[in-house]
Each structure stands twice: as structure tokens, then as C-alpha cells.
Design a protein around this motif. Structure first.
Motif, short mmCIF file in Angstrom:
data_model
loop_
_atom_site.label_atom_id
_atom_site.label_comp_id
_atom_site.label_asym_id
_atom_site.label_seq_id
_atom_site.Cartn_x
_atom_site.Cartn_y
_atom_site.Cartn_z
N PRO A 86 -1.17 6.45 4.52
CA PRO A 86 -0.87 7.75 5.13
C PRO A 86 0.09 7.66 6.32
N ASP A 87 0.27 6.46 6.88
CA ASP A 87 1.20 6.25 7.99
C ASP A 87 2.58 5.95 7.40
N LYS A 88 3.40 6.97 7.30
CA LYS A 88 4.72 6.82 6.68
C LYS A 88 5.77 6.25 7.64
N THR A 89 5.34 5.85 8.85
CA THR A 89 6.28 5.27 9.81
C THR A 89 6.46 3.77 9.60
N LYS A 90 5.74 3.19 8.64
CA LYS A 90 5.85 1.75 8.40
C LYS A 90 5.50 1.46 6.95
N TYR A 91 5.87 0.23 6.54
CA TYR A 91 5.36 -0.31 5.28
C TYR A 91 4.23 -1.25 5.65
N TRP A 151 0.86 -1.18 0.00
CA TRP A 151 0.00 0.00 0.00
C TRP A 151 0.90 1.23 0.00
N ALA A 152 1.28 1.68 -1.19
CA ALA A 152 2.19 2.82 -1.33
C ALA A 152 1.56 4.11 -0.82
N ALA A 153 0.24 4.22 -0.90
CA ALA A 153 -0.45 5.45 -0.48
C ALA A 153 -0.80 5.46 1.01
#
Length: 178
Positions: free
Chosen positions: A84-89, A80-82
């Protein structure tokens, strides 16, 4: 996001499904993760859950762990590239056209965030009365938000955060913003 919440009785095969999946995903990482654990409701004996195995992975460097994504996608995960939680993949296995979602994969490099999840899991494993209170909440929320997975999850998070903080655990770093 519209998706029906369907809780299933606890299944003793869930830990075995985690172990099998862990063995599949481990070779995907360019360097060995610090930790791969089964988390979420399917990791708590006696707790009804959506039949989706949640796996949390702690890596040294999140950016370097991105190299694992193509190999994980080859196993059927979708990144899920989009998110919104940029602290994890975040990756999911079993998305359409598959009949149902089967696994969620959460890759972190923040040990405190991983610790939060494991504290919650371990506390519910050790305290059946807390597990049962959480089950009652999940059942109520599954009825109330039957077709709204995000609302269901957001309301469960309030319980989880309060419990982890009461145990002296770290606060959640990413708040729900939807």
C-alpha cells in the motif's frame, strides 16, 4: 498479518551479511543507486532484533528502478506488488517455502525518507541510552504483540517518528493506515 515476533541477541555477523548481500544486489540495478545502506535494528550494534537484514536503496528514479526487480527476484527476493506504500518498492527474501525471512529490501527515490531511516540508525549507534530505551520498547512490544508483526511494527514506528522529529529530521510521508 500473523507472524511470531522472535527477537535475537545482537549478532556481530549482521553487518557482514549486509555487505555480502549489497554486493549481490548492486549489479541488479540498471544504473548505480545513489546509496545502499544497512538500516534497521540489525544495523545497530548491541541491539536485539529479528534476524532480518534491512537494506535501504536510494535511486534517482523509482520507476526506472523497476527494471531491477526481475534480477532481484532471480536472487530469491519476492516483490510485494500490492504494497500500500506506493512511495517505494519493497522486496523480501526468504519467504515461504524458505524456512525464514532473511532480508528486506526498501527501494526509494525520496532522499528525505532515506535520511529519516539513517538518522534513526546513526542516533542509536551514537547514544547507547537511547538504543537501550528502544530495546526495552521492542521487548515489551514483542511480548504484547507476539503474533502480530504489523501491530509490533506500527508501535515501534511511533518511537522512531518522535525521535527523528526531535532531531530535526523530516516527517514520515506515509502513515500507517491499517
Amino acid at each position: 498479518m500473523s507472524e511470531t515476533i522472535d527477537l535475537h541477541s545482537a549478532d556481530p555477523r549482521w553487518p557482514l551479511q549486509f555487505e555480502s548481500e549489497r554486493d549481490l544486489i548492486l549489479p541488479c540495478f540498471p544504473t548505480s543507486p545513489r546509496l545502499i545502506e544497512h538500516m534497521g535494528s540489525t544495523a545497530i550494534p548491541g541491539l536485539a532484533a529479528k534476524p532480518i537484514i534491512d537494506i535501504i536503496v536510494l535511486v534517482e528514479d523509482l520507476t526506472a528502478a523497476a527494471a531491477a526487480i526481475p534480477a532481484l527476484e532471480a536472487l530469491g527476493y519476492r516483490y510485494w506488488a500490492a504494497n500500500p506504500d506506493k512511495t517505494k518498492y519493497y522486496l523480501a527474501k526468504g519467504l515461504p517455502p524458505a524456512p525464514r525471512r532473511t532480508h528486506h529490501l526498501h527501494i526509494h527515490d525520496d532522499a528525505d525518507e532515506v535520511r529519516r531511516h539513517l538518522m534513526f540508525r546513526d542516533h542509536l549507534r551514537a547514544h547507547p541510552e537511547v538504543r537501550d530505551a528502544y530495546l526495552a520498547l521492542k521487548q515489551e512490544l514483542a511480548q504484547r504483540f507476539r503474533d502480530d508483526r504489523e501491530a509490533y511494527s506500527r508501535h515501534k514506528t511511533e518511537f522512531i517518528d518522535a525521535l527523528v522529529l526531535s532531531l530535526g529530521g523530516p516527517a514520515r510521508k506515509v502513515a500507517w493506515d491499517r
